[in-house]
Design a protein around this motif. Structure first.
Motif, PDB file in Angstrom:
ATOM      1  N   ARG A  93       0.829  -1.211   0.000  1.00 53.21           N
ATOM      2  CA  ARG A  93       0.000   0.000   0.000  1.00 53.21           C
ATOM      3  C   ARG A  93       0.866   1.265   0.000  1.00 53.21           C
ATOM      4  O   ARG A  93       0.551   2.231  -0.687  1.00 53.21           O
ATOM      5  CB  ARG A  93      -0.927   0.011   1.212  1.00 53.21           C
ATOM      6  CG  ARG A  93      -2.058  -0.979   1.105  1.00 53.21           C
ATOM      7  CD  ARG A  93      -2.954  -0.901   2.311  1.00 53.21           C
ATOM      8  NE  ARG A  93      -3.947  -1.957   2.286  1.00 53.21           N
ATOM      9  CZ  ARG A  93      -4.685  -2.293   3.315  1.00 53.21           C
ATOM     10  NH1 ARG A  93      -4.559  -1.650   4.465  1.00 53.21           N
ATOM     11  NH2 ARG A  93      -5.568  -3.266   3.210  1.00 53.21           N
ATOM     12  N   GLN A  94       1.934   1.259   0.787  1.00 52.48           N
ATOM     13  CA  GLN A  94       2.815   2.426   0.822  1.00 52.48           C
ATOM     14  C   GLN A  94       3.471   2.661  -0.538  1.00 52.48           C
ATOM     15  O   GLN A  94       3.560   3.799  -1.004  1.00 52.48           O
ATOM     16  CB  GLN A  94       3.894   2.251   1.898  1.00 52.48           C
ATOM     17  CG  GLN A  94       3.375   2.405   3.305  1.00 52.48           C
ATOM     18  CD  GLN A  94       4.441   2.104   4.345  1.00 52.48           C
ATOM     19  OE1 GLN A  94       5.479   1.528   4.048  1.00 52.48           O
ATOM     20  NE2 GLN A  94       4.164   2.491   5.589  1.00 52.48           N
ATOM     21  N   GLU A  95       3.914   1.604  -1.178  1.00 52.31           N
ATOM     22  CA  GLU A  95       4.529   1.745  -2.494  1.00 52.31           C
ATOM     23  C   GLU A  95       3.513   2.248  -3.514  1.00 52.31           C
ATOM     24  O   GLU A  95       3.836   3.064  -4.384  1.00 52.31           O
ATOM     25  CB  GLU A  95       5.126   0.411  -2.945  1.00 52.31           C
ATOM     26  CG  GLU A  95       6.375   0.025  -2.179  1.00 52.31           C
ATOM     27  CD  GLU A  95       6.866  -1.369  -2.515  1.00 52.31           C
ATOM     28  OE1 GLU A  95       6.192  -2.089  -3.301  1.00 52.31           O
ATOM     29  OE2 GLU A  95       7.912  -1.758  -1.977  1.00 52.31           O
ATOM     30  N   GLN A  96       2.267   1.787  -3.407  1.00 48.26           N
ATOM     31  CA  GLN A  96       1.216   2.244  -4.317  1.00 48.26           C
ATOM     32  C   GLN A  96       0.935   3.735  -4.094  1.00 48.26           C
ATOM     33  O   GLN A  96       0.810   4.497  -5.057  1.00 48.26           O
ATOM     34  CB  GLN A  96      -0.048   1.426  -4.090  1.00 48.26           C
ATOM     35  CG  GLN A  96      -1.178   1.743  -5.045  1.00 48.26           C
ATOM     36  CD  GLN A  96      -2.404   0.886  -4.783  1.00 48.26           C
ATOM     37  OE1 GLN A  96      -2.493   0.192  -3.779  1.00 48.26           O
ATOM     38  NE2 GLN A  96      -3.355   0.939  -5.697  1.00 48.26           N
ATOM     39  N   LYS A  97       0.878   4.161  -2.836  1.00 46.87           N
ATOM     40  CA  LYS A  97       0.656   5.577  -2.535  1.00 46.87           C
ATOM     41  C   LYS A  97       1.818   6.431  -3.039  1.00 46.87           C
ATOM     42  O   LYS A  97       1.606   7.521  -3.577  1.00 46.87           O
ATOM     43  CB  LYS A  97       0.473   5.785  -1.031  1.00 46.87           C
ATOM     44  CG  LYS A  97      -0.862   5.323  -0.513  1.00 46.87           C
ATOM     45  CD  LYS A  97      -0.979   5.562   0.982  1.00 46.87           C
ATOM     46  CE  LYS A  97      -2.309   5.035   1.511  1.00 46.87           C
ATOM     47  NZ  LYS A  97      -2.430   5.237   2.950  1.00 46.87           N
ATOM     48  N   GLU A  98       3.056   5.942  -2.873  1.00 43.18           N
ATOM     49  CA  GLU A  98       4.222   6.681  -3.364  1.00 43.18           C
ATOM     50  C   GLU A  98       4.186   6.809  -4.878  1.00 43.18           C
ATOM     51  O   GLU A  98       4.500   7.870  -5.426  1.00 43.18           O
ATOM     52  CB  GLU A  98       5.511   5.989  -2.919  1.00 43.18           C
ATOM     53  CG  GLU A  98       5.803   6.131  -1.443  1.00 43.18           C
ATOM     54  CD  GLU A  98       7.025   5.336  -1.006  1.00 43.18           C
ATOM     55  OE1 GLU A  98       7.727   4.786  -1.888  1.00 43.18           O
ATOM     56  OE2 GLU A  98       7.273   5.274   0.202  1.00 43.18           O
ATOM     57  N   ALA A  99       3.789   5.745  -5.574  1.00 45.95           N
ATOM     58  CA  ALA A  99       3.707   5.794  -7.031  1.00 45.95           C
ATOM     59  C   ALA A  99       2.633   6.791  -7.467  1.00 45.95           C
ATOM     60  O   ALA A  99       2.830   7.566  -8.413  1.00 45.95           O
ATOM     61  CB  ALA A  99       3.415   4.406  -7.593  1.00 45.95           C
ATOM     62  N   GLU A 100       1.480   6.799  -6.780  1.00 49.00           N
ATOM     63  CA  GLU A 100       0.422   7.760  -7.090  1.00 49.00           C
ATOM     64  C   GLU A 100       0.897   9.185  -6.839  1.00 49.00           C
ATOM     65  O   GLU A 100       0.630  10.090  -7.635  1.00 49.00           O
ATOM     66  CB  GLU A 100      -0.831   7.466  -6.259  1.00 49.00           C
ATOM     67  CG  GLU A 100      -1.575   6.217  -6.664  1.00 49.00           C
ATOM     68  CD  GLU A 100      -2.734   5.900  -5.724  1.00 49.00           C
ATOM     69  OE1 GLU A 100      -3.021   6.704  -4.803  1.00 49.00           O
ATOM     70  OE2 GLU A 100      -3.371   4.847  -5.914  1.00 49.00           O
ATOM     71  N   LEU A 101       1.618   9.393  -5.748  1.00 49.74           N
ATOM     72  CA  LEU A 101       2.135  10.721  -5.418  1.00 49.74           C
ATOM     73  C   LEU A 101       3.130  11.200  -6.477  1.00 49.74           C
ATOM     74  O   LEU A 101       3.073  12.356  -6.919  1.00 49.74           O
ATOM     75  CB  LEU A 101       2.789  10.698  -4.035  1.00 49.74           C
ATOM     76  CG  LEU A 101       3.309  12.020  -3.497  1.00 49.74           C
ATOM     77  CD1 LEU A 101       2.174  13.020  -3.350  1.00 49.74           C
ATOM     78  CD2 LEU A 101       3.999  11.812  -2.154  1.00 49.74           C
TER      79      LEU A 101
END
Length: 126
Positions: A93-101
């Motif tokens: 989830r953190q990696e997905q949020k970082e990619a979205e950011l």
């Protein structure tokens, strides 16, 4: 010779006492073959044979017999470990949020550059 006999008696007594204590300290649901009370009686009533049978057939499979604190069983594979799976999901989830950011930041930079070009194009005579 009497010293050897005395040593043998002390050794047999120690084994019997250890077998009784080991049996008493074992969990009732882990004792094999017969009930825990029956094992204690067998060890006391038929000392040498009862103790030997306890160690061979009655003692819990783990070998520790219940003495000392028991460590909880750890999963054998990472995909069986709930903590590992939970951490894996959090990391995903953190990696997905970082990619979205990062994607949003790139989009904002592109918009800003586009607005800068428009404002530069609209200025007279540079």
């Amino acid at each position: 010779m009497p010293r050897l006999v005395l040593f043998g008696v002390i050794l047999v007594a120690a084994v019997i006492i250890y077998a009784v204590i080991d049996c008493i300290m074992s969990r009732a649901n882990e004792v094999r073959s017969i009930s825990k009370v029956s094992w204690v009686l067998a060890i006391i009533l038929v000392p040498v044979i009862g103790a030997a049978l306890w160690f061979l057939f009655g003692r819990p499979s783990g070998g520790s017999g219940g003495s000392g604190p028991r460590q909880p069983r750890r999963p054998s594979a990472p995909d069986d470990d709930p903590d590992f799976l939970r951490n894996l999901e959090i990391r995903r989830r953190q990696e997905q949020k970082e990619a979205e950011l990062k994607a949003r930041e790139a989009e904002l930079r592109a918009r800003e550059e586009q607005q800068d070009r428009r404002s530069d194009d609209g200025k007279p005579g540079a």
